[in-house]
Every structure is written in C-alpha cells, then in structure tokens.
Scaffold this motif. Structure first.
Motif, PDB file in Angstrom:
ATOM      1  N   ILE A  70      -1.118  -8.724   2.458  1.00 30.32           N
ATOM      2  CA  ILE A  70      -0.532  -7.698   1.597  1.00 30.32           C
ATOM      3  C   ILE A  70       0.517  -6.907   2.381  1.00 30.32           C
ATOM      4  N   GLU A  71       0.313  -6.731   3.683  1.00 26.90           N
ATOM      5  CA  GLU A  71       1.292  -6.045   4.520  1.00 26.90           C
ATOM      6  C   GLU A  71       2.592  -6.844   4.604  1.00 26.90           C
ATOM      7  N   ASP A  72       2.478  -8.171   4.685  1.00 21.72           N
ATOM      8  CA  ASP A  72       3.669  -9.031   4.689  1.00 21.72           C
ATOM      9  C   ASP A  72       4.445  -8.850   3.386  1.00 21.72           C
ATOM     10  N   VAL A  73       3.722  -8.820   2.282  1.00 22.28           N
ATOM     11  CA  VAL A  73       4.360  -8.681   0.969  1.00 22.28           C
ATOM     12  C   VAL A  73       5.028  -7.308   0.861  1.00 22.28           C
ATOM     13  N   LYS A  74       4.344  -6.256   1.314  1.00 21.44           N
ATOM     14  CA  LYS A  74       4.930  -4.906   1.283  1.00 21.44           C
ATOM     15  C   LYS A  74       6.213  -4.849   2.115  1.00 21.44           C
ATOM     16  N   SER A  75       6.162  -5.424   3.283  1.00 18.75           N
ATOM     17  CA  SER A  75       7.325  -5.432   4.167  1.00 18.75           C
ATOM     18  C   SER A  75       8.490  -6.194   3.518  1.00 18.75           C
ATOM     19  N   LYS A  76       8.186  -7.333   2.935  1.00 15.39           N
ATOM     20  CA  LYS A  76       9.219  -8.136   2.283  1.00 15.39           C
ATOM     21  C   LYS A  76       9.782  -7.384   1.081  1.00 15.39           C
ATOM     22  N   TYR A  77       8.905  -6.734   0.323  1.00 17.29           N
ATOM     23  CA  TYR A  77       9.331  -5.934  -0.827  1.00 17.29           C
ATOM     24  C   TYR A  77      10.282  -4.822  -0.367  1.00 17.29           C
ATOM     25  N   GLU A  78       9.902  -4.103   0.683  1.00 13.56           N
ATOM     26  CA  GLU A  78      10.723  -3.004   1.184  1.00 13.56           C
ATOM     27  C   GLU A  78      12.092  -3.476   1.655  1.00 13.56           C
ATOM     28  N   SER A  79      12.153  -4.690   2.177  1.00 12.05           N
ATOM     29  CA  SER A  79      13.445  -5.210   2.645  1.00 12.05           C
ATOM     30  C   SER A  79      14.330  -5.682   1.487  1.00 12.05           C
ATOM     31  N   GLN A  80      13.735  -5.907   0.319  1.00 10.34           N
ATOM     32  CA  GLN A  80      14.490  -6.432  -0.822  1.00 10.34           C
ATOM     33  C   GLN A  80      14.585  -5.457  -2.001  1.00 10.34           C
ATOM     34  N   VAL A  81      13.898  -4.336  -1.934  1.00 11.51           N
ATOM     35  CA  VAL A  81      13.789  -3.416  -3.074  1.00 11.51           C
ATOM     36  C   VAL A  81      15.154  -2.979  -3.623  1.00 11.51           C
ATOM     37  N   ALA A  82      16.138  -2.814  -2.776  1.00 12.32           N
ATOM     38  CA  ALA A  82      17.461  -2.375  -3.229  1.00 12.32           C
ATOM     39  C   ALA A  82      18.122  -3.391  -4.160  1.00 12.32           C
ATOM     40  N   TYR A  83      17.683  -4.637  -4.107  1.00 11.27           N
ATOM     41  CA  TYR A  83      18.293  -5.704  -4.902  1.00 11.27           C
ATOM     42  C   TYR A  83      17.529  -6.018  -6.190  1.00 11.27           C
ATOM     43  N   LEU A  84      16.325  -5.469  -6.309  1.00 13.85           N
ATOM     44  CA  LEU A  84      15.468  -5.778  -7.461  1.00 13.85           C
ATOM     45  C   LEU A  84      15.820  -4.917  -8.667  1.00 13.85           C
ATOM     46  N   PRO A  85      15.713  -5.483  -9.885  1.00 18.08           N
ATOM     47  CA  PRO A  85      15.930  -4.672 -11.088  1.00 18.08           C
ATOM     48  C   PRO A  85      14.819  -3.620 -11.233  1.00 18.08           C
ATOM     49  N   GLU A  86      15.126  -2.529 -11.912  1.00 20.58           N
ATOM     50  CA  GLU A  86      14.186  -1.417 -12.059  1.00 20.58           C
ATOM     51  C   GLU A  86      12.845  -1.834 -12.656  1.00 20.58           C
ATOM     52  N   ASP A  87      12.855  -2.688 -13.681  1.00 17.95           N
ATOM     53  CA  ASP A  87      11.596  -3.082 -14.328  1.00 17.95           C
ATOM     54  C   ASP A  87      10.695  -3.868 -13.385  1.00 17.95           C
ATOM     55  N   VAL A  88      11.294  -4.660 -12.528  1.00 17.45           N
ATOM     56  CA  VAL A  88      10.508  -5.425 -11.550  1.00 17.45           C
ATOM     57  C   VAL A  88       9.954  -4.469 -10.487  1.00 17.45           C
ATOM     58  N   LYS A  89      10.790  -3.555 -10.019  1.00 16.95           N
ATOM     59  CA  LYS A  89      10.347  -2.569  -9.022  1.00 16.95           C
ATOM     60  C   LYS A  89       9.154  -1.772  -9.544  1.00 16.95           C
ATOM     61  N   ALA A  90       9.225  -1.352 -10.801  1.00 15.41           N
ATOM     62  CA  ALA A  90       8.168  -0.530 -11.395  1.00 15.41           C
ATOM     63  C   ALA A  90       6.823  -1.255 -11.402  1.00 15.41           C
ATOM     64  N   SER A  91       6.849  -2.561 -11.552  1.00 10.89           N
ATOM     65  CA  SER A  91       5.612  -3.344 -11.603  1.00 10.89           C
ATOM     66  C   SER A  91       4.906  -3.418 -10.256  1.00 10.89           C
ATOM     67  N   PHE A  92       5.630  -3.179  -9.186  1.00 14.71           N
ATOM     68  CA  PHE A  92       5.034  -3.302  -7.857  1.00 14.71           C
ATOM     69  C   PHE A  92       4.073  -2.175  -7.509  1.00 14.71           C
ATOM     70  N   SER A  93       4.223  -0.988  -8.114  1.00 11.65           N
ATOM     71  CA  SER A  93       3.318   0.105  -7.748  1.00 11.65           C
ATOM     72  C   SER A  93       1.871  -0.260  -8.096  1.00 11.65           C
ATOM     73  N   ASP A  94       1.653  -0.830  -9.266  1.00 10.75           N
ATOM     74  CA  ASP A  94       0.301  -1.278  -9.633  1.00 10.75           C
ATOM     75  C   ASP A  94      -0.130  -2.477  -8.789  1.00 10.75           C
ATOM     76  N   PHE A  95       0.807  -3.351  -8.498  1.00 14.97           N
ATOM     77  CA  PHE A  95       0.499  -4.546  -7.699  1.00 14.97           C
ATOM     78  C   PHE A  95      -0.086  -4.147  -6.343  1.00 14.97           C
ATOM     79  N   PHE A  96       0.514  -3.158  -5.700  1.00 11.15           N
ATOM     80  CA  PHE A  96       0.068  -2.758  -4.370  1.00 11.15           C
ATOM     81  C   PHE A  96      -1.240  -1.979  -4.375  1.00 11.15           C
TER      82      PHE A  96
END
Length: 82
Positions: free
Chosen positions: A15-41
């Motif tokens: 999960i730490e790998d996924v969080k790190s990867k998410y943080e490195s790509q978050v600026a490129y993700l659409p808002e609706d996809v970003k919003a879904s990650f809070s519950d995912f984590f």
C-alpha cells in the motif's frame, strides 16, 4: 515454466508503494479519479488490487491521451467497486 505476459510484473506492491506512486502522479489524474483514492487508502485490499492500481498509475504522466482514458476507466472501475 511460467510464461509472463509482456509488461507483466512479478513484484508485489505494498500500500505504501501505491501511495508513493499515486503521489508522484496525482497532478496528472482527473479530479474524479483523485477523489476515489481517499476511500481506497482507508481500506485493505488484496495483493492483486494493489498491483493493478500500482501499474495503472505507473508512468501515467508519460502515456498518450488514449492510454490515459483507458487507465482512467480501469481505475474508476477498480476504485468504485471496492
């Protein structure tokens, strides 16, 4: 002998790998996809889900628009159906 598909990874991502990867790509993700990650984590996930999400995020910033749309659809499907 196990046969690997092209681009298949044999590494299990935490999960730490996924969080790190998410943080490195978050600026490129659409808002609706970003919003879904809070519950995912906040939840626990199978290794298969962690690996899938990690690879959908991997090099997201480098793929073309068509590939991004494909990944966005897959991410939305995975994140909304947990």
């Amino acid at each position: 002998m196990e046969v690997l598909k092209v681009g298949e990874c044999k590494i299990d991502h935490s999960i730490e790998d996924v969080k790190s990867k998410y943080e490195s790509q978050v600026a490129y993700l659409p808002e609706d996809v970003k919003a879904s990650f809070s519950d995912f984590f906040k939840a626990e996930h199978t290794q298969e889900i962690l690996n899938d999400v990690f690879h959908l995020l991997k090099k997201y910033d480098l793929v073309d628009e068509e590939e991004r749309e494909t990944r966005n659809k897959r991410l939305t499907l995975v994140l909304k159906n947990l």
